[in-house]
Scaffold this active site. Structure first.
Site, mmCIF file in Angstrom:
data_model
loop_
_atom_site.group_PDB
_atom_site.id
_atom_site.type_symbol
_atom_site.label_atom_id
_atom_site.label_comp_id
_atom_site.label_asym_id
_atom_site.label_seq_id
_atom_site.Cartn_x
_atom_site.Cartn_y
_atom_site.Cartn_z
ATOM 1 N N VAL A 287 -1.867 -3.775 -2.819
ATOM 2 C CA VAL A 287 -3.041 -3.710 -3.685
ATOM 3 C C VAL A 287 -3.738 -2.349 -3.618
ATOM 4 O O VAL A 287 -4.584 -2.046 -4.456
ATOM 5 C CB VAL A 287 -4.022 -4.844 -3.315
ATOM 6 N N TYR A 288 -3.393 -1.523 -2.649
ATOM 7 C CA TYR A 288 -4.013 -0.203 -2.542
ATOM 8 C C TYR A 288 -3.511 0.691 -3.664
ATOM 9 O O TYR A 288 -2.350 1.131 -3.666
ATOM 10 C CB TYR A 288 -3.703 0.452 -1.192
ATOM 11 N N SER A 289 -4.391 0.946 -4.628
ATOM 12 C CA SER A 289 -4.070 1.814 -5.766
ATOM 13 C C SER A 289 -2.792 1.377 -6.479
ATOM 14 O O SER A 289 -1.940 2.189 -6.846
ATOM 15 C CB SER A 289 -3.955 3.277 -5.317
ATOM 16 N N ASP A 290 -2.661 0.049 -6.658
ATOM 17 C CA ASP A 290 -1.524 -0.516 -7.403
ATOM 18 C C ASP A 290 -0.176 -0.057 -6.861
ATOM 19 O O ASP A 290 0.745 0.250 -7.633
ATOM 20 C CB ASP A 290 -1.639 -0.170 -8.894
#
Length: 344
Positions: free
Chosen positions: A61-64
């Site tokens: 989920v970190y920056s897609d």
């Protein structure tokens, strides 16, 4: 660098690990954290490895997924020297299969993480949140399959309640599935809720705490003090609403104590806050982040020395809060405390 066993497992992890949330940063939250590209990331990884920091933590989920991609590029050619930790379960899209811990989601998320990281296995694979809609047996059997396939080495969770962990561990024991050995948790001098339920559970069940946001979501950097608003460059202006709440007066009381200890030790406030955590029960590794080399080197200075018992006690007292029910009788009344002494 000190190495510690991760819970009731044979995995040795460094006391400090590096959080790659700043890598490839984009969007209102992760863009405010930082936007480190591959070249800068490789330099930060170089510094970490030189200091003995060999575990690197990220999440889909970190920056897609960009954080995983940049981290994969930064460790390329030295995979055997690092431990890679990533997480899944939080939403990465609007589709019905883009969130949670169903069998299809976990398999797809693991394969995607392997591809982005450029590796054939993940050392620590963690569920980023509890999925109340998927039976724990489905979750655990899927994770068991990923371990048996060699795609994952160890399993953990993040941001779980005590009953959610215990339900999962009981099911794992009942069916012979691998147990969770790590719990990635929020824990800091201005956020000690972990101690009421999750820390005793971790001691009892063999879970190592991997601590996120040890500086209280950027509040214990030494730049925020009584009567002084966050400086212009602080990420709190954009991200305070995403993180754990902290009462201002409590924050100032803790910072006052940190300033006193800093004057005695000659150490920076963030180093003292991190060093305090390394004395707490169950803590296996504290995740530190950095937007640049200077910030990273300061955080790395949190190890190699130790606070005195008197300094630890002073920080304990300044950061203490009244426990919520049903814990406060055990905190306040001798009869309860004798039956359940606090962890030391």
């Amino acid at each position: 660098m000190e190495y510690r066993r991760l819970g009731a497992s044979g995995l040795q992890v460094p006391a400090l690990s590096f959080g790659a949330g700043t890598f490839g940063g984009s969007g209102p939250l992760f863009g405010a954290w930082g936007s480190t590209g591959a070249r800068e990331a490789r330099r930060l990884v170089d510094i970490c490895l030189d200091a003995g920091v060999s575990m690197f933590d990220t999440a889909d989920v970190y920056s897609d997924g960009a954080s995983e991609e940049v981290l994969g590029q930064a460790v390329r050619g030295r995979r055997d020297r690092v431990l890679l930790s990533t997480k899944t379960s939080l939403p990465t899209g609007d589709g019905p299969g883009d969130a949670g811990s169903s069998r299809s989601r976990l398999i797809r998320a693991c394969d995607a993480a392997l591809r982005r990281l450029g590796t054939d296995h993940i050392d620590l694979f963690q569920l980023h949140a509890f999925d109340a809609g998927t039976p724990v047996e489905e979750v655990l059997s899927t994770l068991d399959g990923l371990v048996r396939a060699g795609k994952v080495r160890y399993l953990g969770v993040s941001n779980f309640a005590g009953w959610q962990i215990m339900k999962s561990l009981a099911a794992a024991d009942r069916h012979g599935y691998p147990r969770y050995v790590a719990h990635q948790v929020y824990y800091s001098l201005v956020g000690r809720d972990y101690e009421w339920d999750l820390l005793p559970l971790a001691l009892d069940q063999g879970l190592g705490a991997v601590v996120w946001s040890p500086l209280g979501w950027g509040r214990l950097t030494g730049r925020i003090r009584r009567g002084t608003p966050p400086p212009a460059g602080s990420r709190l202006h954009e991200t305070a609403g995403f993180g754990p709440p902290v009462d201002d007066e409590h924050l100032y009381t803790v910072v006052d104590a940190l300033d006193e200890v800093a004057a005695e030790t000659g150490r920076a406030v963030p180093q003292i806050a991190i060093n305090w955590l390394l004395h707490r029960p169950t803590v296996a590794s504290v995740v530190v982040g950095a937007r640049d080399e200077t910030q990273l080197r300061q955080n790395l200075g949190a190890v190699g020395w130790s606070l005195t018992p008197e300094q630890l006690a002073r920080l304990d007292a300044a950061s203490a809060r009244t426990a919520p029910y049903p814990h406060f009788p055990y905190q306040r009344q001798e009869a309860f405390a004798r039956l359940n002494p606090a962890p030391v």
